[in-house]
Design a protein around this motif. Structure first.
Motif, PDB file in Angstrom:
ATOM      1  N   PHE A  83      55.619  44.228  48.598  1.00  0.00           N
ATOM      2  CA  PHE A  83      54.240  44.698  48.740  1.00  0.00           C
ATOM      3  C   PHE A  83      54.173  46.227  48.777  1.00  0.00           C
ATOM      4  CE2 PHE A  83      50.782  46.048  51.580  1.00  0.00           C
ATOM      5  CZ  PHE A  83      49.690  45.536  50.893  1.00  0.00           C
ATOM      6  N   ARG A  84      55.058  46.853  49.560  1.00  0.00           N
ATOM      7  CA  ARG A  84      55.044  48.318  49.684  1.00  0.00           C
ATOM      8  C   ARG A  84      55.425  48.977  48.367  1.00  0.00           C
ATOM      9  NH1 ARG A  84      57.310  46.889  54.702  1.00  0.00           N
ATOM     10  NH2 ARG A  84      59.416  47.281  53.923  1.00  0.00           N
ATOM     11  N   GLU A  87      52.546  48.778  45.945  1.00  0.00           N
ATOM     12  CA  GLU A  87      51.536  49.772  46.328  1.00  0.00           C
ATOM     13  C   GLU A  87      51.919  51.160  45.841  1.00  0.00           C
ATOM     14  OE1 GLU A  87      50.864  49.690  50.547  1.00  0.00           O
ATOM     15  OE2 GLU A  87      48.879  48.846  50.223  1.00  0.00           O
ATOM     16  N   ALA A  88      53.214  51.501  46.044  1.00  0.00           N
ATOM     17  CA  ALA A  88      53.670  52.839  45.660  1.00  0.00           C
ATOM     18  C   ALA A  88      53.602  53.035  44.152  1.00  0.00           C
ATOM     19  CB  ALA A  88      55.096  53.059  46.160  1.00  0.00           C
ATOM     20  N   THR A  90      51.769  51.403  41.881  1.00  0.00           N
ATOM     21  CA  THR A  90      50.445  51.279  41.282  1.00  0.00           C
ATOM     22  C   THR A  90      49.461  52.317  41.803  1.00  0.00           C
ATOM     23  OG1 THR A  90      49.754  49.661  42.965  1.00  0.00           O
ATOM     24  CG2 THR A  90      50.740  48.805  40.942  1.00  0.00           C
ATOM     25  N   ALA A  92      48.236  52.361  44.808  1.00  0.00           N
ATOM     26  CA  ALA A  92      47.283  51.764  45.745  1.00  0.00           C
ATOM     27  C   ALA A  92      47.239  52.521  47.068  1.00  0.00           C
ATOM     28  CB  ALA A  92      47.650  50.300  46.006  1.00  0.00           C
ATOM     29  N   ASN A  93      48.322  53.258  47.368  1.00  0.00           N
ATOM     30  CA  ASN A  93      48.342  54.009  48.630  1.00  0.00           C
ATOM     31  C   ASN A  93      48.166  55.505  48.381  1.00  0.00           C
ATOM     32  OD1 ASN A  93      50.773  54.605  47.458  1.00  0.00           O
ATOM     33  ND2 ASN A  93      52.008  54.289  49.274  1.00  0.00           N
ATOM     34  N   ARG A  96      46.643  57.533  51.140  1.00  0.00           N
ATOM     35  CA  ARG A  96      47.333  57.549  52.432  1.00  0.00           C
ATOM     36  C   ARG A  96      47.882  58.950  52.703  1.00  0.00           C
ATOM     37  NH1 ARG A  96      52.595  56.825  53.835  1.00  0.00           N
ATOM     38  NH2 ARG A  96      53.174  56.331  51.677  1.00  0.00           N
ATOM     39  N   GLY A 141      55.389  53.152  51.621  1.00  0.00           N
ATOM     40  CA  GLY A 141      54.379  52.809  52.611  1.00  0.00           C
ATOM     41  C   GLY A 141      54.603  53.440  53.962  1.00  0.00           C
ATOM     42  N   ARG A 275      55.088  59.268  44.675  1.00  0.00           N
ATOM     43  CA  ARG A 275      53.648  59.294  44.465  1.00  0.00           C
ATOM     44  C   ARG A 275      53.160  60.736  44.308  1.00  0.00           C
ATOM     45  NH1 ARG A 275      50.262  58.973  49.449  1.00  0.00           N
ATOM     46  NH2 ARG A 275      51.525  59.417  51.286  1.00  0.00           N
TER      47      ARG A 275
END
Length: 291
Positions: A83-84, A87-88, A90, A92-93, A96, A141, A275
């Motif tokens: 999941f993390r 996220e990284a 794509t 998605a975070n 953050r 994440g 990211r």
């Protein structure tokens, strides 16, 4: 190499992981947007495939068997990492805050005085600085980058020298005067200051052959208070030379011993794609050093 044919179906593993987290087939079904009957079917299929019971059906509430608990924990770690990473990759975070792990002393003496420049140049990047003596590995994440002192040897992580510096033992002239120190053992008759959560004073003395005896006293303080304490003559400190050079140049501190070597503060990141916020920060760090 993974034997993919021996693994249970992913749908069954996902259903069981949701069940172990939710605590009921109804809630697990709601989380996965399927019926509770579908969760029960996936559970039975998984138990059949593995040949073991994962849930104790004799209990009134859902209770995992010991085998079920072990599998649930493994799936929690595995699915969490997936999941993390997704996220990284794509983005998605992307919103953050950028999380930076370093010591209180380095944050106080090097990083924070420069952060105004970063904020002015990159107003859209939020930053969270986590000062701690504990080494927190960068992970998707979580911590994005560490600024660590050492020799750049941390397994599984990528490192880049940021600020080359030696470790020095230093104190105020008000405490030690102009005395010449021939041996580290000469320092035992003075008080020391060291960062909370570390044993820097004892470790340094032991590395230099001072096994017997103890310091006059050791006061444990947050890293950002060590320099203030040293300047006011409250104790001897062990720190990076880059942190105290302005005080040495101004005569507020004396360097008593220096450990020369290939040490310094390193940029520490995890392998893989960075990211956007981290890329911006790393570029800014390098420019700070180039100045």
């Amino acid at each position: 190499m993974i034997d993919w044919h021996s693994l249970p179906p992913l749908t069954a593993l996902r259903a069981f992981s949701a069940l172990s987290d939710a605590g009921s087939v109804v809630e697990a079904g709601a989380q996965l947007n399927v019926s509770h009957a579908a969760i029960s079917q996936q559970l039975k299929a998984l138990e059949t495939h593995m040949g073991i019971a994962l849930v104790d059906r004799s209990a009134r509430a859902m209770v995992l068997t010991p085998e079920g608990q072990h599998l649930a924990e493994a799936l929690r770690v595995g699915f969490g990492a997936i999941f993390r990473e997704v996220e990284a990759l794509t983005g998605a975070n992307a919103d953050r805050p950028l999380q930076i792990s370093t010591t209180q002393l380095f944050a106080t003496t090097w990083l924070m005085p420069r952060m105004r420049d970063f904020q002015d140049k990159h107003p859209g990047v939020d930053v969270m600085i986590n000062p701690s003596t504990h080494l927190c590995n960068p992970e998707a994440g979580g911590i994005d980058v560490g600024l660590r002192f050492g020799m750049g040897q941390w397994a599984g992580l990528e490192t880049e020298m940021l600020v080359p510096t030696n470790m020095v033992v230093t104190a105020a002239p008000d405490l030690v005067g102009e005395r010449d120190f021939d041996s580290p053992a000469d320092l035992l008759c003075y008080p020391w200051l060291q960062e909370l959560g570390t044993s820097e004073a004892r470790d340094w003395l032991h590395r230099h052959g001072v096994i017997d005896g103890r310091c006059k006293s050791v006061t444990h303080v947050p890293g950002n208070l060590m320099l203030d304490g040293a300047r006011s003559g409250q104790g001897i400190i062990l720190t990076a030379s880059s942190a105290v050079q302005p005080d040495v140049d101004a005569g507020r501190l004396r360097i008593l011993f220096r450990d020369a070597g290939d040490t310094g503060y390193f940029i520490v990141t995890r392998p893989g794609v960075h990211r956007a916020a981290l890329k911006v920060f790393l570029t800014w760090l390098r420019k700070q050093v180039a100045r």
